[in-house]
Design an enzyme around this catalytic site. Structure first.
Site, PDB file in Angstrom:
ATOM      1  N   CYS A   3       4.331   1.311  10.752  1.00  0.00           N
ATOM      2  CA  CYS A   3       5.155   1.997   9.758  1.00  0.00           C
ATOM      3  C   CYS A   3       5.881   3.194  10.334  1.00  0.00           C
ATOM      4  CB  CYS A   3       4.293   2.449   8.577  1.00  0.00           C
ATOM      5  SG  CYS A   3       3.524   1.056   7.721  1.00  0.00           S
ATOM      6  N   ALA A  19       0.816  -1.210   0.000  1.00  0.00           N
ATOM      7  CA  ALA A  19       0.000   0.000   0.000  1.00  0.00           C
ATOM      8  C   ALA A  19       0.850   1.262   0.000  1.00  0.00           C
ATOM      9  CB  ALA A  19      -0.940  -0.001   1.207  1.00  0.00           C
TER      10      ALA A  19
END
Length: 394
Positions: free
Chosen positions: A333, A75
């Site tokens: 992340c 993504a």
């Protein structure tokens, strides 16, 4: 679910690859190993057919056509391709503004900043309310004919806020702005069959939907594909939108995961919600002062619970829970970045409140016993921290 002796409550960081997915992937590692772009022999043809079937499965998840799916490495790359690819095609045009919500994933926010630095676009952050919902008034006020792109996540990765993309789409259509939606957290927890009717581009991640890591996809509406510049150059694979030899096993895995997510969402969602509620309510009955960050339980990602433990440090709690329980302080992340969550700060939490917050996320294989044991482990961890000399408001 348990991994060895560890209760896993971090499904929004990553999910285990479904064994049904793994079974479909395995032949393409050693037996049906042909390059899907080898057009001169049957092994290449077979691999290409498997890629097309996978693209069809991903497309069916969101109500799109298979040739509107571009496979990526994840993504993050999909978000980069959507934002940077569109901006590169619009340099020196009349549309020179990009709007993103303040709570977007870092891969959207960082890409937007890079577009501003490198290409000279104006990037503006859209505020959210205390539940993380986009301010529609702010969006309306900022929209004009010079807006190129608006990027709003369907589901926030930290507090589980679900955006009303139908209303957002209606607002953007009036001004001709492109609507990009980061949908990495959505498959398998909300019904996406109408998604393609409301967004122009959508990013997906394999490992967030019980598929393999290293694979993602970007949905790009047909009418927009000639406006998207590639950010990876080479052999022109995938209609010149993203070059590189496609990893057949990973694509097959993502396609299989998408099909399972599409066909099971109606039965999975209420189970996740019930177990998540059991966790939140159980923590609320403990003697410690806790609060739920973001939307109420009925109006968020069904597996998400972002809980604040006032007076504690989330990092200390998680350390005390090791190796018994896995959860996180926020997005995986941004792990290792020593700063409060930008999402929690955007909804009005102080730095201290943000640093006292833990994201728990349940998954398909989470059991009631996992939840009960997790509550007990957290209670004991907090008691241990207090007995160690920490001053805590009870």
């Amino acid at each position: 679910m348990r991994v060895g002796n560890t209760i896993y409550l971090d499904h929004q960081a990553t999910t285990p690859t479904d064994r049904r997915v793994l079974e479909q992937m395995m032949p393409f590692f050693a037996d049906a190993f042909g390059n899907p772009h080898s057009a001169d022999h049957i092994l290449g043809w077979n691999a290409a057919q498997a890629i097309e079937a996978a693209a069809s499965n991903v497309a069916a998840l969101i109500g799109a056509d298979s040739d509107e799916i571009v496979f990526t490495s994840g993504a993050t790359e999909a978000n980069n391709l959507a934002l940077l690819g569109l901006a590169q095609s619009a340099v020196n045009g009349k549309r020179n503004r990009i709007l993103v919500s303040a709570t977007e994933h870092k891969s959207v926010l960082a890409t937007a900043r890079e577009i501003q630095r490198r290409l000279g676009f104006t990037v503006e952050l859209l505020p959210v309310d205390v539940e993380g919902a986009l301010s529609l008034k702010a969006l309306k006020d900022k929209l004009s004919d010079d807006v190129l792109l608006v990027s709003i996540a369907l589901i926030n990765n930290e507090i589980g806020t679900i955006s009303d993309i139908t209303i957002i789409h209606e607002l953007l259509t009036e001004f001709g702005a492109v609507f990009h939606c980061d949908c990495a957290q959505a498959p398998g927890v909300v019904d996406l069959k109408m998604l393609s009717e409301h967004v122009d581009m959508a990013s997906l991640s394999g490992h967030k939907m019980y598929g393999p890591k290293g694979i993602g996809a970007l949905f790009v509406r047909h009418s927009l594909q000639d406006r998207l510049h590639p950010i990876i150059h080479g052999g022109g694979q995938q209609r010149y939108l993203r070059s590189g030899t496609l990893p057949t096993p990973l694509c097959v895995g993502m396609g299989a995961a998408a099909e399972i997510a599409r066909s099971t969402v109606a039965e999975v969602t209420p189970v996740l919600r019930r177990r998540r509620d059991r966790l939140v309510n159980g923590l609320g009955r403990l003697r410690w002062r806790t609060a739920l960050n973001g939307p109420d339980l009925a109006n968020r990602h069904p597996g998400n619970a972002n809980v604040r433990f006032d007076g504690f440090s989330a990092s200390d709690i998680l350390a005390a829970l090791q190796p018994k329980l896995a959860a996180s302080t926020g997005s995986a992340c941004t792990s290792g970045i020593p700063e409060p969550s930008h999402v929690l700060r955007a909804i009005g939490l102080s730095a201290a409140q943000a640093e006292a917050s833990i994201r728990f996320s349940v998954g398909r294989q989470t059991t009631d016993q996992d939840i009960e044991d997790a509550i007990d482990l957290i209670d004991r961890a907090l008691s241990k921290l207090v007995s160690g000399g920490m001053e805590v408001a009870v």
